[in-house]
Design a protein around this motif. Structure first.
Motif, PDB file in Angstrom:
ATOM      1  N   CYS A  86       0.779  -1.247   0.000  1.00  0.00           N
ATOM      2  CA  CYS A  86       0.000   0.000   0.000  1.00  0.00           C
ATOM      3  C   CYS A  86       0.808   1.294   0.000  1.00  0.00           C
ATOM      4  N   VAL A  87       2.107   1.293   0.297  1.00  0.00           N
ATOM      5  CA  VAL A  87       2.784   2.585   0.464  1.00  0.00           C
ATOM      6  C   VAL A  87       2.842   3.390  -0.836  1.00  0.00           C
ATOM      7  N   GLY A  88       2.748   2.724  -1.974  1.00  0.00           N
ATOM      8  CA  GLY A  88       2.781   3.444  -3.235  1.00  0.00           C
ATOM      9  C   GLY A  88       1.544   4.269  -3.515  1.00  0.00           C
ATOM     10  N   ILE A  89       0.473   4.068  -2.732  1.00  0.00           N
ATOM     11  CA  ILE A  89      -0.765   4.818  -2.966  1.00  0.00           C
ATOM     12  C   ILE A  89      -1.044   5.828  -1.862  1.00  0.00           C
ATOM     13  N   LEU A  90      -0.169   5.968  -0.879  1.00  0.00           N
ATOM     14  CA  LEU A  90      -0.453   6.844   0.268  1.00  0.00           C
ATOM     15  C   LEU A  90      -0.605   8.299  -0.151  1.00  0.00           C
ATOM     16  N   ASP A  91       0.324   8.801  -0.940  1.00  0.00           N
ATOM     17  CA  ASP A  91       0.246  10.196  -1.398  1.00  0.00           C
ATOM     18  C   ASP A  91      -1.031  10.449  -2.206  1.00  0.00           C
ATOM     19  N   ALA A  92      -1.329   9.531  -3.108  1.00  0.00           N
ATOM     20  CA  ALA A  92      -2.505   9.704  -3.961  1.00  0.00           C
ATOM     21  C   ALA A  92      -3.791   9.654  -3.143  1.00  0.00           C
ATOM     22  N   LEU A  93      -3.840   8.785  -2.134  1.00  0.00           N
ATOM     23  CA  LEU A  93      -5.018   8.720  -1.277  1.00  0.00           C
ATOM     24  C   LEU A  93      -5.192  10.001  -0.479  1.00  0.00           C
ATOM     25  N   GLU A  94      -4.095  10.539   0.034  1.00  0.00           N
ATOM     26  CA  GLU A  94      -4.196  11.795   0.782  1.00  0.00           C
ATOM     27  C   GLU A  94      -4.707  12.919  -0.113  1.00  0.00           C
ATOM     28  N   ALA A  95      -4.249  12.938  -1.351  1.00  0.00           N
ATOM     29  CA  ALA A  95      -4.724  13.961  -2.282  1.00  0.00           C
ATOM     30  C   ALA A  95      -6.209  13.782  -2.590  1.00  0.00           C
ATOM     31  N   ARG A  96      -6.655  12.543  -2.719  1.00  0.00           N
ATOM     32  CA  ARG A  96      -8.058  12.277  -3.032  1.00  0.00           C
ATOM     33  C   ARG A  96      -8.966  12.580  -1.832  1.00  0.00           C
ATOM     34  N   LEU A  97      -8.534  12.160  -0.633  1.00  0.00           N
ATOM     35  CA  LEU A  97      -9.395  12.257   0.548  1.00  0.00           C
ATOM     36  C   LEU A  97      -9.232  13.559   1.310  1.00  0.00           C
TER      37      LEU A  97
END
Length: 266
Positions: free
Chosen positions: A216-227
């Motif tokens: 999951c660490v590869g999606i952390l930045d993108a999730l923060e931007a989305r949420l």
């Protein structure tokens, strides 16, 4: 000279599940230059240290003792028990008890921490009080309940659980059999991203992805931007905590605000 990943700033250790491929891959992906990662593999039942009958302390699994003996000669800066399930299953006081038992077996300069404590500290560092807690597909219902109880007992308000569902081809495989069928080495982080983005409730002020084997660490930045909210993972939290204990302050971009922000010596 070419980069050889020498730990000139710090050498960090992680006790990881023997059959998992994710933890050390994610730690290496996130680690800044000058920090090396070293692992000891553990195949013991959960939790990796068992309470004595009188609850006076814990007895370490042989794999933990073996790994500690190997780590001792490495003079690590910090080491983490990178196993969320052990923290959760161990119950109140387990993290502190296992640290007290493990620390004398390591070099005197090595700080020790656990996945559970790291996640708690990371949530508080990011100001999260009501986390949306995401569990791996292989967590059974009782494991999820224990995880919610663990964080509720540590003061987090109404933790809200969610279990990631892998691809449809795994629908007829029980959670406890997913590893036996090698689902853990066929993970899709994009599917995890979609599910968290679609299911995170508005009442949650942050996301915690538990389970060190969940990619999951590869999606952390993108999730923060989305949420628009902090997103923390177990491996990210333990690396952050170990870097803090080792007094490595290098900001790390691309893996969530926890690592990109200022790092105090907590």
């Amino acid at each position: 000279m070419e980069n050889d990943n020498w730990g000139g700033l710090a050498r960090l250790g992680a006790f990881v599940v023997g059959s998992e491929v994710v933890p050390e891959a994610e730690w290496w992906a996130m680690a800044p230059a000058g920090v090396s990662i070293h692992v000891a593999r553990v195949t013991a039942p959960t939790p990796w240290a068992q309470w004595r009958a009188d609850r006076s302390g814990v007895d370490l699994a042989p794999d933990l003792e073996r790994g500690a003996a190997q780590f001792k000669s490495m003079r690590l800066s910090a080491a983490a028990i990178a196993h969320s399930s052990s923290s959760v299953a161990g119950g109140p006081g387990w993290d502190e008890a296992v640290i007290a038992r493990l620390k004398p077996l390591l070099h005197e300069t090595t700080a020790v921490t656990t996945s559970g404590l790291d996640c708690e500290r990371a949530l508080r560092r990011c100001g999260v009080a009501r986390p949306f807690i995401v569990f791996p597909p292989w967590f059974r219902e009782e494991g999820m309940r224990a995880g919610i109880d663990y964080f509720a007992a540590r003061g987090f308000l109404e933790p809200q659980p969610f279990r990631h569902a892998p691809e449809r081809r795994w629908d007829n495989v029980r959670p406890e059999d997913l590893y036996k069928n090698f689902m853990h080495v066929q993970q899709r982080a994009d599917l995890l991203f979609e599910q968290i983005a679609a299911n995170c409730p508005t009442t949650a002020d942050g996301v915690l992805i538990v389970g060190t084997g969940l990619r999951c660490v590869g999606i952390l930045d993108a999730l923060e931007a989305r949420l628009g909210r902090p997103v923390i993972s177990a491996n990210q939290a333990s690396l952050w905590r170990c870097l803090s204990l080792a007094r490595v302050t290098t900001p790390i971009a691309g893996y969530g605000q926890l690592l990109s922000g200022p790092r105090d010596h907590c």
